[in-house]
Design an enzyme around this catalytic site. Structure first.
Site, PDB file in Angstrom:
ATOM      1  N   TRP A  10      31.523 -38.774  17.142  1.00 28.70           N
ATOM      2  CA  TRP A  10      31.379 -40.065  16.452  1.00 28.70           C
ATOM      3  C   TRP A  10      30.774 -41.157  17.340  1.00 28.70           C
ATOM      4  O   TRP A  10      30.446 -42.235  16.856  1.00 28.70           O
ATOM      5  CB  TRP A  10      32.746 -40.532  15.915  1.00 28.70           C
ATOM      6  N   HIS A  95      28.136 -35.755  28.360  1.00 25.17           N
ATOM      7  CA  HIS A  95      27.146 -36.033  27.307  1.00 25.17           C
ATOM      8  C   HIS A  95      25.953 -36.762  27.937  1.00 25.17           C
ATOM      9  O   HIS A  95      26.132 -37.575  28.845  1.00 25.17           O
ATOM     10  CB  HIS A  95      27.775 -36.879  26.195  1.00 25.17           C
ATOM     11  N   GLU A  97      24.283 -39.220  27.040  1.00 25.32           N
ATOM     12  CA  GLU A  97      24.392 -40.690  27.033  1.00 25.32           C
ATOM     13  C   GLU A  97      25.262 -41.169  28.191  1.00 25.32           C
ATOM     14  O   GLU A  97      25.049 -42.251  28.741  1.00 25.32           O
ATOM     15  CB  GLU A  97      24.929 -41.165  25.674  1.00 25.32           C
ATOM     16  N   GLU A 167      22.146 -29.685  24.327  1.00 22.07           N
ATOM     17  CA  GLU A 167      21.597 -30.808  23.572  1.00 22.07           C
ATOM     18  C   GLU A 167      20.322 -31.320  24.237  1.00 22.07           C
ATOM     19  O   GLU A 167      20.389 -32.122  25.186  1.00 22.07           O
ATOM     20  CB  GLU A 167      22.630 -31.946  23.514  1.00 22.07           C
ATOM     21  N   GLY A 173      19.608 -37.991  18.108  1.00 21.99           N
ATOM     22  CA  GLY A 173      19.474 -39.241  17.362  1.00 21.99           C
ATOM     23  C   GLY A 173      18.046 -39.597  17.014  1.00 21.99           C
ATOM     24  O   GLY A 173      17.750 -40.721  16.628  1.00 21.99           O
ATOM     25  N   SER A 210      20.260 -33.881  16.249  1.00 24.75           N
ATOM     26  CA  SER A 210      19.764 -34.021  14.873  1.00 24.75           C
ATOM     27  C   SER A 210      20.111 -32.833  13.972  1.00 24.75           C
ATOM     28  O   SER A 210      19.306 -32.422  13.132  1.00 24.75           O
ATOM     29  CB  SER A 210      18.258 -34.289  14.864  1.00 24.75           C
ATOM     30  N   GLY A 231      26.163 -35.547  15.871  1.00 21.28           N
ATOM     31  CA  GLY A 231      26.387 -36.975  16.028  1.00 21.28           C
ATOM     32  C   GLY A 231      26.323 -37.699  14.695  1.00 21.28           C
ATOM     33  O   GLY A 231      27.276 -37.703  13.910  1.00 21.28           O
ATOM     34  N   GLY A 232      25.161 -38.300  14.414  1.00 21.54           N
ATOM     35  CA  GLY A 232      24.986 -39.127  13.224  1.00 21.54           C
ATOM     36  C   GLY A 232      25.502 -38.500  11.934  1.00 21.54           C
ATOM     37  O   GLY A 232      26.148 -39.175  11.120  1.00 21.54           O
TER      38      GLY A 232
HETATM   39  P1  PGA Z   1      22.773 -36.522  16.781  1.00 20.87           P
HETATM   40  O1  PGA Z   1      23.668 -36.571  18.131  1.00 20.87           O
HETATM   41  O2  PGA Z   1      23.327 -35.403  15.925  1.00 20.87           O
HETATM   42  O3  PGA Z   1      22.942 -37.867  16.153  1.00 20.87           O
HETATM   43  O4  PGA Z   1      21.371 -36.235  17.214  1.00 20.87           O
HETATM   44  C1  PGA Z   1      24.137 -35.406  18.731  1.00 20.87           C
HETATM   45  C2  PGA Z   1      24.929 -35.752  19.970  1.00 20.87           C
HETATM   46  O5  PGA Z   1      24.549 -36.677  20.700  1.00 20.87           O
HETATM   47  O6  PGA Z   1      25.967 -35.117  20.260  1.00 20.87           O
END
Ligand code: PGA
Length: 249
Positions: A10, A95, A97, A167, A173, A210, A231-232
């Site tokens: 999330w 992750h 990020e 990933e 994203g 994605s 994610g999204g």
């Molecule tokens: P996303 O993110 O599905 O929005 O691309 C995946 C993630 O960062 O775990």
């Protein structure tokens, strides 16, 4: 052991009220799912998420980060036992990020994995290459060295309690998904590296970047992809449940 897992990430979204209602709806939509379902929520939602899911127990709850130390002068950080004390079962580690914005390195990832395992938390360990690295032909080198360094000092028996998520950063994203072939090939390389290091490649490896209802089935039914980190598309129960139910028509 390889098993199918669909995990939601999330990120920094969702207040407690929404957490409870999304999880209520999700649980009714995923009854009879064959994949294990995990939802990784912000720290402030963990307790709410636990209480919203503890009766049915069809959704496992995870955090998105933690510190490796048990306690101490680390303002703003959360320790492994703080997570287990509120029944958290999984934790995302490394992750992209966190690597990009919060200086997470292979070394801190390694410390966090060890701390998680020592507390019976199951780490979901993320690796993945940037677009520049992919275009320079460095993908395999980058992801295999990330996984080799992340797993340094672990034993083969630890692999049962770890989930890996491949990933590619350029797919997170952005709406750009790796093709199922690209994702499967990369995941095979990660599995080979683990096999080299531990004499077994028997570990669940997810794809993330994605993932959506339209591409989940194609991705998750390849030879080496054991599910997804989403994610999204995990923020809405109706959308996420379609990914969880990728094998039902
Ligand atoms: P996303 O993110 O599905 O929005 O691309 C995946 C993630 O960062 O775990």
């Amino acid at each position: 052991m390889r098993r199918k897992i669909v995990a939601g990430n999330w990120k920094m979204n969702m207040l407690p009220d929404a957490t409870m209602s999304v999880l209520e709806e999700l649980q009714t939509l995923i009854e009879g799912a064959t994949a294990e379902v995990v939802v990784c929520v912000p720290f402030t939602d963990l307790n709410y998420a636990y209480y919203a899911t503890q009766e049915k127990k069809t959704v496992h709850i995870g955090a998105q980060n933690m510190h490796w130390e048990e306690s101490g002068a680390y303002t703003g950080e959360i320790s492994p036992s703080m997570l287990t004390a509120i029944n958290c079962e999984y934790v995302i580690i490394g992750h992209s990020e966190r690597r990009q914005y919060f200086a997470e390195t292979d070394e801190t990832v390694n410390k966090k994995i060890k701390a998680a395992l020592a507390h019976n938390l199951k780490p979901i360990v993320c690796v993945g290459e940037t677009l520049e690295q992919r275009e320079a032909g460095e993908t395999v080198n980058v992801i295999t060295s990330q996984i080799h360094n992340a797993f340094e000092g672990l034993e083969a028996k630890d692999l049962d309690n770890i989930v890996v998520a491949y990933e590619p950063i350029w797919a997170i994203g952005t709406g750009k998904t790796a093709t199922s072939e690209e994702a499967n090939d990369a995941i095979k390389e990660i599995r080979n590296q683990i096999e080299k290091d531990f004499s077994t490649g028997d570990i669940s490896i997810l794809y993330g970047g994605s993932v959506k209802p339209e591409n989940a089935k194609e991705l998750f039914t390849t030879s080496d992809i054991d599910g997804g980190l989403v994610g999204g598309a995990s923020l809405k129960a109706d959308v996420f449940s379609k990914i969880v139910n990728y094998d039902k028509e």
